[in-house]
Design a protein around this motif. Structure first.
Motif, mmCIF file in Angstrom:
data_model
loop_
_atom_site.group_PDB
_atom_site.id
_atom_site.type_symbol
_atom_site.label_atom_id
_atom_site.label_comp_id
_atom_site.label_asym_id
_atom_site.label_seq_id
_atom_site.Cartn_x
_atom_site.Cartn_y
_atom_site.Cartn_z
ATOM 1 N N HIS A 171 0.734 -1.244 -0.015
ATOM 2 C CA HIS A 171 0.012 0.029 0.084
ATOM 3 C C HIS A 171 0.889 1.278 -0.112
ATOM 4 O O HIS A 171 0.503 2.283 -0.656
ATOM 5 C CB HIS A 171 -0.953 -0.090 1.158
ATOM 6 C CG HIS A 171 -1.805 -1.209 1.344
ATOM 7 N ND1 HIS A 171 -2.906 -1.262 2.099
ATOM 8 C CD2 HIS A 171 -2.408 -2.168 0.381
ATOM 9 C CE1 HIS A 171 -3.534 -2.267 1.899
ATOM 10 N NE2 HIS A 171 -3.198 -2.718 0.715
ATOM 11 N N THR A 172 1.963 1.319 0.746
ATOM 12 C CA THR A 172 2.803 2.248 0.825
ATOM 13 C C THR A 172 3.512 2.557 -0.601
ATOM 14 O O THR A 172 3.494 3.703 -1.010
ATOM 15 C CB THR A 172 3.762 2.203 1.838
ATOM 16 O OG1 THR A 172 3.286 2.176 3.105
ATOM 17 C CG2 THR A 172 5.016 3.237 1.795
ATOM 18 N N ALA A 173 3.785 1.446 -1.246
ATOM 19 C CA ALA A 173 4.553 1.722 -2.508
ATOM 20 C C ALA A 173 3.561 2.271 -3.480
ATOM 21 O O ALA A 173 3.993 3.015 -4.143
ATOM 22 C CB ALA A 173 5.014 0.341 -2.911
ATOM 23 N N LEU A 174 2.288 1.837 -3.459
ATOM 24 C CA LEU A 174 1.233 2.278 -4.580
ATOM 25 C C LEU A 174 0.940 3.971 -4.070
ATOM 26 O O LEU A 174 0.277 4.377 -5.011
ATOM 27 C CB LEU A 174 0.068 1.440 -4.203
ATOM 28 C CG LEU A 174 -0.066 0.087 -4.696
ATOM 29 C CD1 LEU A 174 -0.934 -0.630 -4.662
ATOM 30 C CD2 LEU A 174 0.540 -0.055 -6.410
ATOM 31 N N GLN A 175 1.391 4.408 -3.151
ATOM 32 C CA GLN A 175 1.045 5.657 -3.121
ATOM 33 C C GLN A 175 2.039 6.792 -3.757
ATOM 34 O O GLN A 175 1.608 7.938 -3.965
ATOM 35 C CB GLN A 175 1.261 6.053 -1.445
ATOM 36 C CG GLN A 175 0.278 5.591 -0.540
ATOM 37 C CD GLN A 175 0.337 5.729 0.873
ATOM 38 O OE1 GLN A 175 1.265 6.517 1.374
ATOM 39 N NE2 GLN A 175 -0.344 5.271 1.703
ATOM 40 N N ASN A 176 3.151 6.064 -4.556
ATOM 41 C CA ASN A 176 4.103 6.817 -5.269
ATOM 42 C C ASN A 176 3.321 7.305 -6.340
ATOM 43 O O ASN A 176 2.692 6.436 -6.992
ATOM 44 C CB ASN A 176 5.258 5.834 -5.551
ATOM 45 C CG ASN A 176 6.289 6.724 -6.225
ATOM 46 O OD1 ASN A 176 6.206 7.052 -7.417
ATOM 47 N ND2 ASN A 176 7.593 6.842 -5.747
ATOM 48 N N PRO A 177 3.646 8.395 -6.919
ATOM 49 C CA PRO A 177 2.813 9.117 -8.066
ATOM 50 C C PRO A 177 3.340 8.199 -9.449
ATOM 51 O O PRO A 177 2.595 8.202 -10.333
ATOM 52 C CB PRO A 177 3.695 10.342 -8.208
ATOM 53 C CG PRO A 177 4.029 10.796 -6.936
ATOM 54 C CD PRO A 177 4.338 9.515 -6.265
ATOM 55 N N GLU A 178 4.137 7.253 -9.413
ATOM 56 C CA GLU A 178 4.454 6.327 -10.398
ATOM 57 C C GLU A 178 3.400 5.356 -10.678
ATOM 58 O O GLU A 178 3.166 4.804 -11.867
ATOM 59 C CB GLU A 178 5.828 5.527 -10.152
ATOM 60 C CG GLU A 178 6.286 4.956 -11.288
ATOM 61 C CD GLU A 178 7.665 4.373 -11.368
ATOM 62 O OE1 GLU A 178 8.230 3.696 -12.467
ATOM 63 O OE2 GLU A 178 8.330 4.419 -10.093
ATOM 64 N N PHE A 179 2.509 5.130 -9.756
ATOM 65 C CA PHE A 179 1.356 4.129 -9.708
ATOM 66 C C PHE A 179 0.128 5.179 -9.940
ATOM 67 O O PHE A 179 -0.051 5.932 -9.015
ATOM 68 C CB PHE A 179 1.332 3.171 -8.920
ATOM 69 C CG PHE A 179 2.648 2.199 -8.690
ATOM 70 C CD1 PHE A 179 2.895 1.365 -9.559
ATOM 71 C CD2 PHE A 179 3.610 2.607 -7.490
ATOM 72 C CE1 PHE A 179 4.188 0.692 -9.347
ATOM 73 C CE2 PHE A 179 4.884 1.956 -7.367
ATOM 74 C CZ PHE A 179 5.138 1.123 -8.500
ATOM 75 N N THR A 180 -0.795 4.538 -10.409
ATOM 76 C CA THR A 180 -2.276 5.060 -10.568
ATOM 77 C C THR A 180 -3.287 4.161 -10.374
ATOM 78 O O THR A 180 -3.239 2.878 -10.955
ATOM 79 C CB THR A 180 -2.267 6.028 -11.694
ATOM 80 O OG1 THR A 180 -3.558 6.788 -11.600
ATOM 81 C CG2 THR A 180 -2.240 5.411 -12.917
ATOM 82 N N ASP A 181 -4.473 4.412 -9.618
ATOM 83 C CA ASP A 181 -5.483 3.489 -9.727
ATOM 84 C C ASP A 181 -6.674 3.938 -10.627
ATOM 85 O O ASP A 181 -7.079 5.072 -10.466
ATOM 86 C CB ASP A 181 -6.120 3.628 -8.153
ATOM 87 C CG ASP A 181 -7.314 2.763 -8.082
ATOM 88 O OD1 ASP A 181 -7.796 2.096 -9.068
ATOM 89 O OD2 ASP A 181 -8.153 2.969 -6.850
ATOM 90 N N LEU A 182 -6.771 3.239 -11.562
ATOM 91 C CA LEU A 182 -7.993 3.828 -12.913
ATOM 92 C C LEU A 182 -9.044 4.055 -12.126
ATOM 93 O O LEU A 182 -9.773 4.743 -12.844
ATOM 94 C CB LEU A 182 -7.700 2.753 -13.845
ATOM 95 C CG LEU A 182 -6.409 2.422 -14.452
ATOM 96 C CD1 LEU A 182 -6.673 1.369 -15.489
ATOM 97 C CD2 LEU A 182 -5.775 3.647 -14.925
ATOM 98 N N GLU A 183 -9.558 3.315 -11.219
ATOM 99 C CA GLU A 183 -11.015 3.696 -10.818
ATOM 100 C C GLU A 183 -10.805 4.459 -9.671
ATOM 101 O O GLU A 183 -12.254 4.748 -9.121
ATOM 102 C CB GLU A 183 -11.415 2.157 -10.114
ATOM 103 C CG GLU A 183 -11.272 1.219 -11.312
ATOM 104 C CD GLU A 183 -11.917 -0.367 -10.840
ATOM 105 O OE1 GLU A 183 -12.367 -0.316 -9.600
ATOM 106 O OE2 GLU A 183 -11.657 -1.327 -11.601
ATOM 107 N N ASN A 184 -10.003 4.932 -8.984
ATOM 108 C CA ASN A 184 -9.850 6.140 -8.026
ATOM 109 C C ASN A 184 -10.685 5.722 -6.808
ATOM 110 O O ASN A 184 -11.609 6.286 -6.042
ATOM 111 C CB ASN A 184 -10.396 7.461 -8.552
ATOM 112 C CG ASN A 184 -9.634 8.297 -9.692
ATOM 113 O OD1 ASN A 184 -8.609 8.183 -9.519
ATOM 114 N ND2 ASN A 184 -10.372 8.471 -10.678
ATOM 115 N N ARG A 185 -10.479 4.500 -6.314
ATOM 116 C CA ARG A 185 -11.070 3.908 -5.168
ATOM 117 C C ARG A 185 -10.707 4.417 -3.782
ATOM 118 O O ARG A 185 -9.330 4.813 -3.726
ATOM 119 C CB ARG A 185 -10.783 2.228 -5.266
ATOM 120 C CG ARG A 185 -11.679 1.596 -6.419
ATOM 121 C CD ARG A 185 -13.122 1.964 -6.207
ATOM 122 N NE ARG A 185 -13.852 1.301 -7.579
ATOM 123 C CZ ARG A 185 -14.275 -0.046 -7.320
ATOM 124 N NH1 ARG A 185 -14.029 -0.732 -6.253
ATOM 125 N NH2 ARG A 185 -15.038 -0.532 -8.396
#
Length: 533
Positions: free
Chosen positions: A494-508
């Motif tokens: 979860h912490t890694a996914l907070q990096n701007p390099e990743f994006t959640d397409l569904e904005n959940r």
């Protein structure tokens, strides 16, 4: 790694709502590609009788361990399905048994008598509906010959009949408990709590059936069919059937807000059709008797740890099984059902499940690690291990892959398809192994997630990203510190996914419900992010 396809999952077999929903054909497909006919295969879990039997039908000699007496009975029923004629004859024997001056069928149907609100005819209800918060009888379900029926409000007469059984409930519950845990048994109070998930009328009806069972003189096969009918009824008449949901999958003993009190005799009638299949019987034995070389099932009546020291005596060519998940409801009720069918002696060591109220993923990982360690210790190196993980969720995946890595299994591949489809995990047993040495460093986790998405070249649902990340952790020897829990995996991802390099397409709002991509793909026109809700 190829994904072995299967057909539909069996959602209507005996106790199917507690068992892993396993597509038919997967076991047969794996065996056809990897194992010759007549070879020995070990199922160390026994969590899905249908899967074990499918392997045997495909020509393998399957040794399956089963410490749960109910799972052992399900294995027996799957290996040697009762014929329709025997099931019908078994029901007829129960029906003709006497309860005082009545046939047993007549006596049990009378427990559920109600009045049709249209023609005023008296008839047995299929179900009564209860509000668990208020404890009130609120409705009933019946089908009258006049054409009226369906769900209808309960009447004062319905409430009076239900109250009659509540007044005598203590005596009937005491008798039902006697077959599970005698008065001096320390597990008796816990068994009593589990029995609370049966309405008073059901406790009386089941007790009456069990008492008649002891008096019926019949053939061994007919008795087996009677036991199968009763087992179906034991589950059909507990309070874990929410209304209006018809096919729940309970994992904990939690009373639904509105539940169905189902008619016991009608449950027995439904069991005849539900238990009958067209599958021919296969050879099956009890350990240490071996099945024939043409294939068959050998059931070990106990946990793997009691058999582990003898595993080296059998030339296993593969380990295969459906990975179990914690199910407090099924394990607790299994102890009750085994006692009712065979007496409290038959419950044996399995009664310990009554003492555990909660099963979290950390506990499950420890249990799986102990089991996997028996495999790495007592099987030769290089034996392929095919594990099927159904109903995947992050905690389950973490527990399984972490336990396998810590026990020394070498992960050789992981195949996945839809979010709700089973994960197929491939390991090999190993001898020369070391425990994980690398910590869950944020930078390492970030690089792993980036590499997964870049390699796949397409956005991934979180459950797939989590599974592939845990797979990479296992291969690279990455694990939480000894003083950390499995939640450390979630925190790292979860912490890694907070990096701007990743994006959640569904904005959940939570990472676990999103679909994840590399942000740079947006600049390449590979996708259009969905607007924020």
């Amino acid at each position: 790694m190829p994904y072995f396809s299967g057909g539909k999952s069996d959602s209507f077999g005996p106790l199917a709502r507690y068992l892993p929903p396993t597509p038919e054909g997967i076991a047969r497909a794996f065996l056809a590609e990897h194992i010759r006919a007549g070879a020995w295969v070990l199922d160390p879990f026994g969590a899905c009788p249908r899967f074990s039997v499918e392997m045997a039908r495909a020509g393998a000699r399957v040794l399956v361990t089963a410490s749960n007496p109910i799972n052992r009975f399900l294995l027996d029923l799957a290996a040697h399905p009762p014929t329709l004629a025997d099931l019908q004859a078994a029901l007829a024997e129960l029906s003709a048994a006497r309860k005082e001056d009545d046939r047993l069928e007549t006596h049990l149907q009378a427990l559920y008598l109600t009045q049709c609100l249209q023609c005023k005819r008296e008839l047995p209800a299929e179900s009564f509906l209860w509000d668990s918060r208020s404890g009130r009888l609120t409705g009933k379900i019946y089908n009258c010959t006049c054409g009226a029926g369906g769900e209808q409000p309960a009447t004062a007469e319905d409430e009076q009949l239900a109250a009659q059984w509540s007044r005598a409930d203590a005596l009937h519950r005491s008798r039902a408990l006697g077959r599970i845990a005698p008065p001096e048994d320390p597990h008796r109070p816990i068994a009593q709590e589990a029995l609370a998930f049966y309405p008073p009328r059901a406790v009386y009806a089941l007790g009456t059936l069990i008492n008649r069972l002891d008096a019926i003189q019949t053939s061994k096969e007919r008795r087996r069919c009677i036991l199968a009918l009763l087992l179906w009824a034991f589950d059909a008449v507990n309070s874990l059937w929410p209304h209006p949901i018809e096919r729940p999958r309970p994992r904990q003993l939690i009373l639904p807000s509105v539940f169905r009190e189902n008619n016991v005799w009608m449950a027995l009638e439904a069991a005849v059709k539900a238990l009958h299949t067209e599958h021919p019987p296969i050879a099956h034995t009890l350990w240490p008797e071996e099945p024939p070389e043409s294939g068959g099932l050998c059931i070990y009546e106990g946990p793997l740890r009691n058999l582990a020291a003898e595993l080296h005596e059998i030339p296993f060519r593969a380990v295969m099984g459906v990975l179990p998940r914690p199910n407090q409801a099924f394990w607790t009720l299994s102890a009750l059902w085994a006692g009712w069918l065979w007496g409290y002696e038959a419950v044996g060591p399995f009664k310990r499940v009554l003492g555990r109220r909660r099963y979290d993923w950390n506990w499950h990982a420890e249990a799986l690690q102990a089991l996997f360690t028996h495999l790495t210790k007592h099987l030769p190196a290089g034996v392929p291990f095919f594990g099927l993980l159904t109903e995947p969720e992050p905690g389950f995946i973490s527990a399984v892959l972490h336990a396998a890595g810590q026990a020394g299994l070498d992960l050789s591949g992981l195949a996945l398809r839809g979010e709700q489809e089973p994960l197929q995990i491939h390991w090999k047993t190993a001898k020369n192994w070391r425990r994980a040495r690398h910590p869950l460093h944020p930078h390492r986790t970030h690089n792993i997630l980036r590499q997964i998405l870049a390699t796949r070249g397409t956005p991934l649902p979180y459950i797939h990203l989590h599974a592939l990340a845990l797979s990479a952790f296992a291969v690279q020897g990455v694990a939480p510190a000894p003083n950390e829990t499995l939640a450390a995996y979630d925190t790292a991802i979860h912490t890694a996914l907070q990096n701007p390099e990743f994006t959640d397409l569904e904005n959940r709002s939570t990472p676990e419900t999103g679909t994840w991509a590399l942000s740079q793909w947006k600049n390449l026109g590979m996708f259009e992010p969905m607007p924020e809700p």
